[in-house]
Design a protein around this motif. Structure first.
Motif, PDB file in Angstrom:
ATOM      1  N   ASP A  23     -25.938-102.574 -29.083  1.00 24.20           N
ATOM      2  CA  ASP A  23     -25.605-101.171 -28.896  1.00 24.20           C
ATOM      3  C   ASP A  23     -24.898-101.011 -27.554  1.00 24.20           C
ATOM      4  O   ASP A  23     -24.656-101.984 -26.835  1.00 24.20           O
ATOM      5  CB  ASP A  23     -26.842-100.285 -28.995  1.00 24.20           C
ATOM      6  CG  ASP A  23     -27.934-100.693 -28.005  1.00 24.20           C
ATOM      7  OD1 ASP A  23     -27.600-101.403 -27.028  1.00 24.20           O
ATOM      8  OD2 ASP A  23     -29.101-100.326 -28.214  1.00 24.20           O
ATOM      9  N   PHE A  24     -24.588 -99.754 -27.225  1.00 25.63           N
ATOM     10  CA  PHE A  24     -23.788 -99.506 -26.038  1.00 25.63           C
ATOM     11  C   PHE A  24     -24.535 -99.881 -24.762  1.00 25.63           C
ATOM     12  O   PHE A  24     -23.950-100.458 -23.836  1.00 25.63           O
ATOM     13  CB  PHE A  24     -23.379 -98.029 -25.999  1.00 25.63           C
ATOM     14  CG  PHE A  24     -22.642 -97.649 -24.751  1.00 25.63           C
ATOM     15  CD1 PHE A  24     -21.427 -98.236 -24.423  1.00 25.63           C
ATOM     16  CD2 PHE A  24     -23.161 -96.701 -23.887  1.00 25.63           C
ATOM     17  CE1 PHE A  24     -20.743 -97.885 -23.276  1.00 25.63           C
ATOM     18  CE2 PHE A  24     -22.488 -96.342 -22.736  1.00 25.63           C
ATOM     19  CZ  PHE A  24     -21.274 -96.926 -22.423  1.00 25.63           C
ATOM     20  N   SER A  25     -25.824 -99.584 -24.680  1.00 24.91           N
ATOM     21  CA  SER A  25     -26.580 -99.864 -23.458  1.00 24.91           C
ATOM     22  C   SER A  25     -26.659-101.355 -23.175  1.00 24.91           C
ATOM     23  O   SER A  25     -26.481-101.800 -22.029  1.00 24.91           O
ATOM     24  CB  SER A  25     -27.985 -99.264 -23.561  1.00 24.91           C
ATOM     25  OG  SER A  25     -28.676 -99.803 -24.672  1.00 24.91           O
ATOM     26  N   THR A  26     -26.904-102.169 -24.213  1.00 23.34           N
ATOM     27  CA  THR A  26     -26.956-103.613 -23.980  1.00 23.34           C
ATOM     28  C   THR A  26     -25.574-104.184 -23.712  1.00 23.34           C
ATOM     29  O   THR A  26     -25.426-105.145 -22.951  1.00 23.34           O
ATOM     30  CB  THR A  26     -27.586-104.318 -25.195  1.00 23.34           C
ATOM     31  OG1 THR A  26     -26.860-103.971 -26.379  1.00 23.34           O
ATOM     32  CG2 THR A  26     -29.035-103.930 -25.356  1.00 23.34           C
ATOM     33  N   LEU A  54     -23.266-102.631 -22.076  1.00 18.26           N
ATOM     34  CA  LEU A  54     -23.015-102.305 -20.679  1.00 18.26           C
ATOM     35  C   LEU A  54     -23.793-103.240 -19.752  1.00 18.26           C
ATOM     36  O   LEU A  54     -23.273-103.702 -18.730  1.00 18.26           O
ATOM     37  CB  LEU A  54     -23.424-100.849 -20.431  1.00 18.26           C
ATOM     38  CG  LEU A  54     -22.766-100.132 -19.255  1.00 18.26           C
ATOM     39  CD1 LEU A  54     -21.261-100.060 -19.440  1.00 18.26           C
ATOM     40  CD2 LEU A  54     -23.338 -98.725 -19.124  1.00 18.26           C
ATOM     41  N   ALA A  55     -25.047-103.534 -20.124  1.00 20.40           N
ATOM     42  CA  ALA A  55     -25.841-104.468 -19.314  1.00 20.40           C
ATOM     43  C   ALA A  55     -25.225-105.865 -19.315  1.00 20.40           C
ATOM     44  O   ALA A  55     -25.214-106.555 -18.289  1.00 20.40           O
ATOM     45  CB  ALA A  55     -27.274-104.524 -19.846  1.00 20.40           C
ATOM     46  N   GLU A  57     -16.626 -93.646 -22.969  1.00 24.14           N
ATOM     47  CA  GLU A  57     -17.716 -94.624 -22.993  1.00 24.14           C
ATOM     48  C   GLU A  57     -17.170 -96.043 -23.006  1.00 24.14           C
ATOM     49  O   GLU A  57     -17.696 -96.937 -22.321  1.00 24.14           O
ATOM     50  CB  GLU A  57     -18.598 -94.384 -24.215  1.00 24.14           C
ATOM     51  CG  GLU A  57     -19.387 -93.080 -24.163  1.00 24.14           C
ATOM     52  CD  GLU A  57     -20.154 -92.821 -25.446  1.00 24.14           C
ATOM     53  OE1 GLU A  57     -21.293 -92.330 -25.369  1.00 24.14           O
ATOM     54  OE2 GLU A  57     -19.625 -93.118 -26.529  1.00 24.14           O
ATOM     55  N   HIS A  61     -27.916-109.984 -26.265  1.00 21.22           N
ATOM     56  CA  HIS A  61     -26.972-109.003 -26.797  1.00 21.22           C
ATOM     57  C   HIS A  61     -26.630-109.279 -28.259  1.00 21.22           C
ATOM     58  O   HIS A  61     -26.218-108.368 -28.986  1.00 21.22           O
ATOM     59  CB  HIS A  61     -25.704-109.017 -25.945  1.00 21.22           C
ATOM     60  CG  HIS A  61     -24.729-107.939 -26.313  1.00 21.22           C
ATOM     61  ND1 HIS A  61     -25.093-106.617 -26.416  1.00 21.22           N
ATOM     62  CD2 HIS A  61     -23.413-107.987 -26.601  1.00 21.22           C
ATOM     63  CE1 HIS A  61     -24.039-105.899 -26.736  1.00 21.22           C
ATOM     64  NE2 HIS A  61     -23.011-106.707 -26.859  1.00 21.22           N
ATOM     65  N   TRP A  66     -16.213 -97.641 -19.707  1.00 22.40           N
ATOM     66  CA  TRP A  66     -17.262 -98.145 -18.837  1.00 22.40           C
ATOM     67  C   TRP A  66     -17.414 -99.666 -18.936  1.00 22.40           C
ATOM     68  O   TRP A  66     -17.910-100.302 -18.001  1.00 22.40           O
ATOM     69  CB  TRP A  66     -18.610 -97.504 -19.193  1.00 22.40           C
ATOM     70  CG  TRP A  66     -18.833 -96.165 -18.570  1.00 22.40           C
ATOM     71  CD1 TRP A  66     -18.734 -94.940 -19.156  1.00 22.40           C
ATOM     72  CD2 TRP A  66     -19.208 -95.915 -17.211  1.00 22.40           C
ATOM     73  NE1 TRP A  66     -19.025 -93.948 -18.265  1.00 22.40           N
ATOM     74  CE2 TRP A  66     -19.332 -94.516 -17.052  1.00 22.40           C
ATOM     75  CE3 TRP A  66     -19.464 -96.740 -16.114  1.00 22.40           C
ATOM     76  CZ2 TRP A  66     -19.682 -93.937 -15.838  1.00 22.40           C
ATOM     77  CZ3 TRP A  66     -19.818 -96.154 -14.910  1.00 22.40           C
ATOM     78  CH2 TRP A  66     -19.917 -94.778 -14.783  1.00 22.40           C
TER      79      TRP A  66
END
Length: 596
Positions: A127-130, A132-133, A76, A122, A79
């Motif tokens: 978290d991981f999704s933000t 990554l965004a 993860e 952010h 990424w």
């Protein structure tokens, strides 16, 4: 400063003075500035360039710590840097035409504001999704800010020195990684690494304020977008994203162990092939495939890609080895001071010595420095410490900064003659730098893993209890633990584990030595390739020059030339630049000048 014509059409050509005329479609004009204003442009250019690269460099430099703070698995966390490249590598397909059609002001303010807003969001949703965004958004805006920093830096130099300004602007982006290693980790660790996000948001807001206060001079605008441009982007961008995902995650998940890597690679091949086929048959292509496939551009792209692989020795090789030997950020900080000094020295030397007629010599010299640095590192042992890498990493940093400007200019010389190829060259240059860095890390890391397994098998195979030296080593290790461990069984187990750890450490050291030797050999092959091409070109050019000289007519006797007539005073119409070639409208079969 020339003003807009009386008509309201924003695409109407302006009347530029000769020294103000924009160099290429989409670039700003170059009016005369006072020294103080030139210094301000240089400061803003440096700030914007560092903002575009420092955020991703901080993530790459502190990836393991971020992995722990966000509670991520290694796959993860991989990424995060991959997402940056996935969005960055394709954006220039649209950004160049966006500047040309909508102007620099909207281009500047929109992308910096977008990045600042996502960075601030952010801070509150961590978290991981933000994350990554944010990395993907950073990749998009970094592509815009790299160009923006270059334009600001060019405004800081008068016309005779503008070539040096271009080299300095390109080299500024390379300061991001050593600066990221030098920043105190404690500041970034604040509030579970929200300090990193706050730092990125602060840089973005500071850059946004700077470009609002000090604006770039205007340039000409053209109607350049076509509907098929967006179809090409819809094919090319996901294809490159899938390829970046394979390169970024392949070493972590291992290439043959995850089925989705194969499907992603197949999808990338299909999408990119479709994009190239579409562009090849367009009348006004976004990517001029015939120009890109010319011998000079292929050679330039290949050389830049190989050099990026060689330079992975610095990030993956030297840093990876020292971390394997137990060195932390504090111990590595003096080494990156040396890397930063080498980068600054390389940029300064390249700017001072740059010559449009001798662009191949700096590339050859940089490759020679890289070979020497890699071979020095190939002598590494398990006793190596950061100070043992000072000379070699200085040479690599100097060489990487020294070659970038001449490499860029060797391609830009063709773009200036054929502005329609600006998008094509920008995309090729970005792919060679961003995708080349990702591919280099994947290749070098995979090679290191493969060689570590080989050396580990060679070292551990003779470690049996039938060898008296092995038994003596285990007994000595167990005896050393007698003061802290009363159980003899646990002492023997800990002694065996210590021997296995020592064997693994030595296998890693030998593998990294192979990596350094591999990059040195790769740089040497690249140098031989370039020297062989230069010799072949010189040998081919000599007979052609002699033939042209023999066929030239004898010069006539010189006659006195009449005195030149007085030229009339220029009118506004006569000072206007001729209408530049519409980007993407020229004949793609036009002959090319091989300057690489």
């Amino acid at each position: 400063m020339p003003s807009l014509p009386a008509m309201t059409d924003p695409y109407a050509p302006r009347a530029w003075l000769p020294h103000e005329r924009p160099m290429m479609p989409g670039s700003p004009s170059t009016p005369l500035h006072a020294p103080a204003r030139r210094a301000a442009y240089a400061a803003v250019g440096l700030l914007v360039s560092l903002t575009g690269g420092l955020g991703n460099a901080l993530v790459s430099a502190n990836l393991q710590s971020l992995q722990g703070a966000l509670g991520l698995y290694a796959a993860e966390a991989a990424w995060l840097p991959a997402a940056f490249v996935m969005s960055n590598v394709s954006m220039n397909l649209l950004l160049v035409k966006f500047r040309q059609q909508y102007g620099l002001r909207l281009f500047t303010e929109a992308f910096i504001a977008l990045y600042a807003l996502i960075a601030l969001a952010h801070v509150f949703v961590h978290d991981f999704s933000t994350a990554l965004a944010l990395r993907a958004a950073h990749g998009m805006t970094a592509a815009a800010m790299t160009s923006l920093g270059l334009y600001y830096m060019l405004q800081a130099f008068p016309a005779p020195l503008r070539l040096r300004g271009l080299v300095i602007a390109l080299g500024t982006s390379q300061l991001a990684l050593p600066l990221a290693r030098l920043l105190p980790v404690g500041v970034l660790e604040a509030s579970a690494w929200r300090g990193l996000t706050l730092f990125e948001a602060g840089l973005a807001l500071l850059s946004f304020a700077a470009v609002l206060v000090l604006k770039l001079p205007p340039g000409d605008r053209y109607r350049v977008f076509e509907k098929l441009d967006f179809l090409t982007f819809a094919l090319f961008a996901p294809g490159m994203a899938l390829l970046c995902a394979v390169l970024g995650l392949g070493r972590t998940l291992w290439w043959t162990q995850s089925a989705w890597l194969g499907w992603a690679l197949a999808g990338a091949i299909v999408l990119l092939t479709a994009a190239v086929a579409l562009e090849h048959h367009r009348r006004n292509p976004l990517l001029n495939t015939r120009w890109i496939s010319s011998a000079g551009l292929v050679r330039l792209g290949l050389v830049m890609l190989l050099i990026r692989v060689v330079l992975s020795e610095q990030g993956v090789g030297a840093v990876g080895l020292l971390q394997t030997l137990g060195m932390g950020p504090d111990q590595l900080r003096p080494l990156f001071v040396i890397v930063l000094l080498g980068t600054v020295a390389g940029v300064g030397a390249s700017a001072w010595l740059i010559s449009p007629t001798r662009l191949h010599w700096p590339i050859l010299f940089a490759l020679a420095l890289m070979i020497l640095g890699s071979l020095l590192d190939a002598q590494v042992t398990s006793l190596a410490r950061p100070h043992d890498f000072y000379v070699s990493q200085f040479l690599l940093a100097f060489g990487s900064a020294y070659f970038l400007g001449p490499a860029m200019l060797s391609g830009m010389s063709q773009v200036i003659a054929q502005p329609r190829n600006l998008v094509s060259f920008t995309v090729i240059f970005g792919i060679s730098q961003n995708l080349g860095g990702l591919a280099g890390s994947a290749l070098v890391g995979t090679f290191q893993t493969w060689r570590e397994k080989f050396h580990s098998s060679q070292l551990t195979e003779p470690l049996t209890l039938l060898d008296p030296q092995v038994v003596a080593r285990l007994q000595a290790g167990a005896a050393a633990l007698a003061g802290t461990q009363a159980d003899p069984v646990l002492r023997n187990a800990q002694s065996s584990a210590a021997l296995a750890a020592a064997a693994a450490r030595e296998a890693n050291v030998l593998a990294y030595a192979d990596v350094f030797l591999f990059t040195g050999v790769l740089a040497a092959l690249t140098l031989v390739f370039l020297m062989g091409h230069a010799a072949w070109a010189a040998r081919r050019g000599a007979p052609e020059m002699a033939q042209r000289t023999a066929q030239a007519p004898a010069p006539a006797a010189a006659a006195p030339s009449p005195a030149p007539a007085a030229s009339p005073a220029p009118t506004p119409a006569s000072t206007a630049a001729p209408a530049p070639e519409r980007p993407g409208s020229a004949d793609p079969s036009a002959p090319l000048t091989d300057t690489v």
